[in-house]
Design a protein around this motif. Structure first.
Motif, PDB file in Angstrom:
ATOM      1  N   ASP A 186      34.923  32.955  29.610  1.00 46.42           N
ATOM      2  CA  ASP A 186      35.882  33.478  30.596  1.00 46.42           C
ATOM      3  C   ASP A 186      35.180  33.808  31.906  1.00 46.42           C
ATOM      4  N   PHE A 188      33.552  36.234  33.053  1.00 46.98           N
ATOM      5  CA  PHE A 188      33.695  37.527  33.708  1.00 46.98           C
ATOM      6  C   PHE A 188      32.293  38.057  33.983  1.00 46.98           C
ATOM      7  N   TYR A 249      45.823  43.126  41.919  1.00 43.36           N
ATOM      8  CA  TYR A 249      45.102  42.490  40.807  1.00 43.36           C
ATOM      9  C   TYR A 249      45.159  40.975  40.930  1.00 43.36           C
ATOM     10  N   GLU A 252      42.963  39.729  43.578  1.00 44.59           N
ATOM     11  CA  GLU A 252      41.546  39.736  43.175  1.00 44.59           C
ATOM     12  C   GLU A 252      41.247  38.559  42.242  1.00 44.59           C
ATOM     13  N   MET A 253      42.140  38.348  41.273  1.00 48.46           N
ATOM     14  CA  MET A 253      41.951  37.275  40.296  1.00 48.46           C
ATOM     15  C   MET A 253      41.972  35.909  40.991  1.00 48.46           C
ATOM     16  N   PHE A 256      38.797  35.390  42.859  1.00 46.98           N
ATOM     17  CA  PHE A 256      37.706  35.094  41.925  1.00 46.98           C
ATOM     18  C   PHE A 256      37.737  33.628  41.482  1.00 46.98           C
TER      19      PHE A 256
ATOM     20  N   ALA B  36      40.712  42.372  28.928  1.00 49.15           N
ATOM     21  CA  ALA B  36      39.412  41.770  29.200  1.00 49.15           C
ATOM     22  C   ALA B  36      39.030  41.870  30.669  1.00 49.15           C
ATOM     23  N   ASP B  39      37.378  44.614  34.889  1.00 49.87           N
ATOM     24  CA  ASP B  39      36.650  44.737  36.151  1.00 49.87           C
ATOM     25  C   ASP B  39      37.584  44.558  37.348  1.00 49.87           C
ATOM     26  N   PHE B  40      38.513  43.628  37.198  1.00 50.33           N
ATOM     27  CA  PHE B  40      39.454  43.407  38.296  1.00 50.33           C
ATOM     28  C   PHE B  40      40.373  44.613  38.482  1.00 50.33           C
ATOM     29  N   LEU B  41      40.773  45.211  37.336  1.00 46.90           N
ATOM     30  CA  LEU B  41      41.624  46.398  37.416  1.00 46.90           C
ATOM     31  C   LEU B  41      40.893  47.531  38.100  1.00 46.90           C
ATOM     32  N   GLU B  43      38.473  47.304  40.141  1.00 42.82           N
ATOM     33  CA  GLU B  43      38.313  46.977  41.558  1.00 42.82           C
ATOM     34  C   GLU B  43      39.620  47.257  42.311  1.00 42.82           C
ATOM     35  N   THR B  44      40.719  46.857  41.681  1.00 43.08           N
ATOM     36  CA  THR B  44      42.032  47.062  42.302  1.00 43.08           C
ATOM     37  C   THR B  44      42.387  48.535  42.368  1.00 43.08           C
ATOM     38  N   ARG B  47      41.006  50.788  45.004  1.00 49.13           N
ATOM     39  CA  ARG B  47      41.636  50.708  46.320  1.00 49.13           C
ATOM     40  C   ARG B  47      42.932  51.489  46.384  1.00 49.13           C
TER      41      ARG B  47
END
Lengths: 301, 710
Positions: A186, A188, A249, A252-253, A256, B36, B39-41, B43-44, B47
């Protein structure tokens, strides 16, 4: 860790995996894919005018007799493909929203590819890892070797943190040149580090394919109610209102994925993003068809 | 000081904790989900976490305050301000609350009548009183202005007094109420003395004459005079029956009643085709339609035939409007009893036209049949022994020279027991004989005959005429003004002078133009004696051939027998006393009011006269008079009571006019309306807050929905 190969449960799981992998790859072979690999024999490639220093045994005497000129034969080298499948078995791969987990999907994909390569008499090896190497199965080309791979896959459980770049780094020296390296994860992790390690492989004339497995929930974030999100690799947790953070979110995704895809494109890395909720055979067909249409060789000679 | 009308509802403030509890429960019950891409959460969330938390906090505060303000506004908070001005705070005050209870206060164009609004406002004023404040509550009714006439500091008593207060049917009498209020406050020991007048501000009842002296009293004893307009300054509309006049035509076989109904339009818009109904004994008997301009009146006549000899009651009615009390006007007509009159002719002639009693008989009963209620019977002097006086109500002695002694005695007894003798004189009358024989009956002693004719050799002066006395006697009230003025045209050529000194209780009904008595009545025992100082035929006068001879003679008969329909012209208003003379053998009567309440009335005595007086005329309607539960011929079966039409005019008086009436007083006068805008009077008493709170609640609701949707 491998389970007892004689355990009936394990055997049933292996049988199941084999069946699944076989079904999928059979479907692929029957219609679209024709293997570019020609076998293990030494094949003539071209003639070249003799120059001092060339081995005399390579002079084509028949040509000399016909043309009275010295030509040496040039032959293809060893053409058996070495394929290394890196399978991410970190905790984050255990995520599943509906259907099967990302890891189950990735393992099936690895099994399918292994079957595909072994059937083509290529050498297939498997490396499962999280932040370290969990299993290393060196490349072999016997079809019966598939059982070994499946046995390992069945015994794997996703756990622990992931550190892809470190694992890849440890294999840079071990893997000889001109191998096919497939990484299923994945991803990450830090994109730059992963790409950097992949470039090392490429430097040694290896081809790298990245299968990026993500769950549909990770791609769409369809949560509604206030939820306590818990990390699958450590103790981190966060209480969040999905409605309020969804846009951020997804941004961001998306950022990425775009960054990852762009880096792969720039470095000529074959990149394939697969939603774990999509049927695997279709995903594979789509991927292989794309590779054929781009006319890129699977590996450089 | 903040107070609440519904303090129990303050418990609803606890509801403010509901959003907090829900928040805590949600936090505890929040769904846990292994994810999973944490990290994005992270990061979000980094903010937007602060923004999210602030928004959640704002929403929590808004929701909690929404419920809190809702509960607060339902509890109806208000700020008490006892003193009004700062100088009056914490200083004991004496107050008189005057509540206008006139029938115009029953005006209702909304849910509550003005009277209900006045009571509510009075309670609100009482509610603002502090511990040492005292108050009295009085009404605007003239006859009974006191409700709680003494200063009272117990709020419960004041509230009870206000609760038990009911609207009346009288007209406004502000002045008598102010007199009472000043009287109460004059004895107060506090320095701040206030009058609160709760009225509809109708002009009726504000007597300018009272203020000429009254404003000084007010300034001396009262520090503040607050007038609260419970009509809230609205223009009031009213249509009222202001007059219903009845006239009887007694000459017809059946009594024909002429009803003149006057309808007044006190509204700013004209009225078209207003139906007016006449009810007799509860049945609709006539109907008419009125078109009345703004602030104008219209009168129409209705003719109704009623059965003779029966007491009649009825009313005029218009459709209901905002003020119902003046939409009916009641009337009664008392049946005239048959009167038996014996006409003893002292000068009969072969030619009946020359007989002494010819004109009198025709006047009492003009037709061949007995169409009038008076039945005259003729009798020559020689037949008098055959007659029994007790069979008659009236005995006319017309130019009778003499009577047998036993008949004179019988006549005396007859009169003593309630009969009436009427003496008419002539040439046969001897003054000495009369003074001797009828001295106990004659109003005045007879003196001499005087002649007034220019044509006669015995003439001394010009013929005499008739004139009425002041006040006009009930007998003469049947004549119109023009007919009364025609009395001066009647010529009397010869009259009997009488002694100026009356022989008993006498009243002069008519006098001659030289001020000598012409027609005199005397009360003798239970009966009456009447003397006409001239002849009743044309020998001495042309009176019998004048058009008013007939009504005067008939009216005289009705008057002396007590059957004159006086009630037709005399209207009894609410709170007026009904009075009726009674026979000596009647000791008690019952009067039933329109509500069915029966009151037993005992006779009263004044000036040797026995009469019944009933003062409980509290409401308009028909009152029934009975003796032992039955109608009695001596008494009218019904009498009607009506509201004062002056109160129907709802034209208002304003503050400047009141100030002008007060002659530029320094006394603080405030006029204000009930409701939110009354910050002068009720603002002094209390300031309500629930309106603002409800508005605030709505704003919060709007803001909450806006933020939560964003």
């Amino acid at each position: 860790m491998a389970e007892n190969p004689f355990d009936p449960v394990t055997l049933s799981k292996i049988a199941n995996m084999e069946l699944r992998a076989r079904l999928i790859v059979d479907g692929v072979l029957s219609g679209i894919h024709k293997s570019p690999y020609t076998g293990s024999s030494i094949e003539f490639l071209e003639h070249k005018e003799y120059s001092p220093g060339n081995e005399i045994k390579h002079i084509d005497w028949k040509v000399l007799a016909k043309t009275d000129k010295y030509y040496v034969k040039q032959f293809e080298e060893e053409t058996n493909l070495r394929c290394y499948i890196f399978l991410d078995a970190s905790g984050s791969m255990g995520y599943k929203s509906t259907g099967i987990s990302k890891f189950a999907y990735a393992a099936t994909l690895a099994a399918s590819l292994s079957y595909l390569f072994l059937k083509q008499s290529d050498l297939v090896g498997l490396i499962s890892f999280n932040d370290r190497v969990l299993h290393y199965i060196p490349p072999r080309s016997r079809i019966t070797y598939l059982h070994t791979i499946l046995n390992v896959l069945a015994g794997l459980k996703p756990a622990g943190k992931s550190n892809i770049s470190a694992v890849l780094n440890s294999f840079v020296e071990k893997i000889s040149h001109r191998s096919l390296i497939i990484i299923i994860s994945d991803f990450f992790d830090q994109v730059e580090k992963i790409i950097h390690q992949v470039q090392h492989f490429q430097f040694k004339q290896n081809e790298v394919i990245l299968f990026h497995i993500l769950d549909s929930y990770e791609l769409t974030f369809p949560f509604e109610t206030v939820t306590l999100f818990e990390s699958m690799e450590d103790e981190r947790r966060i209480l969040a209102d999905p409605k309020s953070i969804k846009a951020h979110y997804l941004f961001e995704m998306h950022h990425f994925l775009e960054q990852f895809k762009q880096s792969c494109f720039e470095n000529q890395i074959d990149y394939c993003l697969i939603d774990s909720s999509s049927p695997m055979d279709q995903a594979l067909i789509k991927f292989l068809a794309r590779r054929e249409s781009t006319l890129r060789p699977v590996h450089k000679t | 000081m903040l107070s609440f009308l519904n303090p129990v509802l303050l418990l609803g403030i606890l509801g403010a904790s509901i959003p907090i509890i829900i928040h805590l429960i949600n936090k505890r019950k929040s769904v846990s989900h292994k994810f999973a891409a944490i990290d994005f959460l992270l990061e979000t969330n980094k903010r937007i976490s602060i923004k999210f938390k602030i928004r959640q906090l704002i929403l929590l505060i808004l929701r909690a305050s929404l419920l809190m303000f809702l509960a607060l506004s339902l509890a109806k908070p208000f700020i008490k301000n006892s003193g009004g001005g700062a100088e009056e705070k914490n200083i004991p005050t004496s107050n008189v609350i005057i509540i206008d209870d006139s029938f115009s206060m029953q005006y209702s164009d909304r849910q509550d009548s003005f009277f209900s609004s006045a009571k509510t406002a009075a309670k609100q004023i009482v509610d603002t009183f502090q511990k040492d404040d005292e108050a009295a509550v009085i009404a605007c009714s003239s006859s009974k202005p006191l409700v709680l006439p003494e200063l009272e500091d117990d709020k419960k008593h004041l509230f009870n007094a206000i609760d038990q207060f009911h609207p009346g049917f009288t007209a406004t009498h502000i002045m008598s109420a102010l007199d009472t209020a000043v009287e109460i406050l004059a004895s107060a020991k506090t320095s701040i003395r206030r009058i609160f007048l709760l009225t509809d501000m109708t002009r009726n009842g504000w007597d300018p004459h009272w203020f000429k002296s009254g404003h000084e009293k007010l300034q001396r004893h009262v520090t503040r005079f607050h007038i609260l307009d419970v009509s809230e300054g609205r223009i009031l509309k009213n249509i009222a029956i202001t007059h219903a006049e009845l006239q009887l035509n007694l000459m017809e076989r059946n009594a024909e009643i002429r009803i003149k109904a006057t309808i007044s339009n006190f509204s700013p818009v004209p009225v078209k085709d207003l139906p007016v109904h006449i009810y007799i004994h509860g049945k609709k008997s006539a109907q008419g339609f009125f078109n009345i301009e703004t602030n104008a009146s219209e009168t129409k006549e209705f003719f109704i035939t009623a059965e003779r000899g029966k007491d009649i009651y009825g009313w005029v009615e218009i459709p209901g409007d905002n003020l119902l009390a003046d939409n009916k006007r009641y009337f009664t007509i008392n049946a005239s009893q048959p009167i038996e009159a014996l006409l003893i002719d002292g000068d009969p002639k072969t030619n009946i036209y020359e007989s002494e009693t010819f004109y009198l008989e025709k006047a009492l009963n003009p037709g061949r049949e007995h169409l009038s209620s008076i039945k005259p019977s003729l009798c020559a002097i020689h037949e008098v022994n055959n007659m029994t006086f007790a069979d008659f109500n009236i005995i006319f002695l017309c130019n009778v020279e003499t009577l047998p002694p036993e008949k004179i005695q019988e006549l005396g007894k007859f009169v003593q027991e309630g009969g009436t003798v009427i003496f008419t004189l002539g040439n046969n009358v001897d003054a000495d004989y009369y003074n001797t024989a009828f001295g106990a009956l004659l109003p005045h002693r007879l003196h001499t005959i005087r002649t007034f004719s220019s044509n006669s050799p015995l003439s001394e002066e010009q013929p005499l005429h008739l004139k009425t006395t002041e006040p006009i006697h009930p007998v003469m009230s049947i004549l119109s003004e023009s007919q009364i003025s025609m009395l001066s045209l009647v010529k009397f050529y010869r009259i009997f002078y009488v002694d100026p000194t009356p022989l008993g209780s006498c009243k002069t009904i008519l006098s001659f133009s030289n001020d000598t008595p012409a027609l005199i009545e005397r009360q003798v025992g239970q009966g009456k004696s009447v003397l006409f100082a001239a002849s009743i035929d044309r020998d001495w006068t042309d009176f019998p051939v004048n058009p008013f001879f007939l009504p005067v003679m008939q009216q005289l008969c009705r008057y002396v027998t007590g059957s004159i329909p006086e009630e037709i012209s005399k209207e009894i208003l609410v709170k007026d006393a009904w009075q009726y003379p009674c026979a000596f053998d009647t000791n008690v009567i019952e009067i039933t009011d329109p509500d069915g309440t029966q009151t037993v009335v005992q006779p009263q005595f004044a000036d040797n006269e026995k009469y019944f007086k009933y003062e409980e005329t509290k409401m308009p309607g028909i009152y029934a008079v009975t003796i032992d539960g039955k109608l009695h011929p001596q008494f009218p079966a019904y009498f009607s009571v009506n509201v004062d039409p002056a109160e129907s005019n709802l034209k208002k008086i304003n503050k400047s006019e009141i100030t002008a009436l007060m002659g530029g007083t320094k006394l603080s006068i405030t006029t204000s309306h009930t409701g939110e805008e009354s910050n002068v009077l009720l603002g002094e008493a209390k300031k309500t807050l629930w309106g603002q709170l409800l508005f605030l609640t709505l704003c919060i609701l709007f803001l909450e929905s806006f933020i939560s949707r964003k």
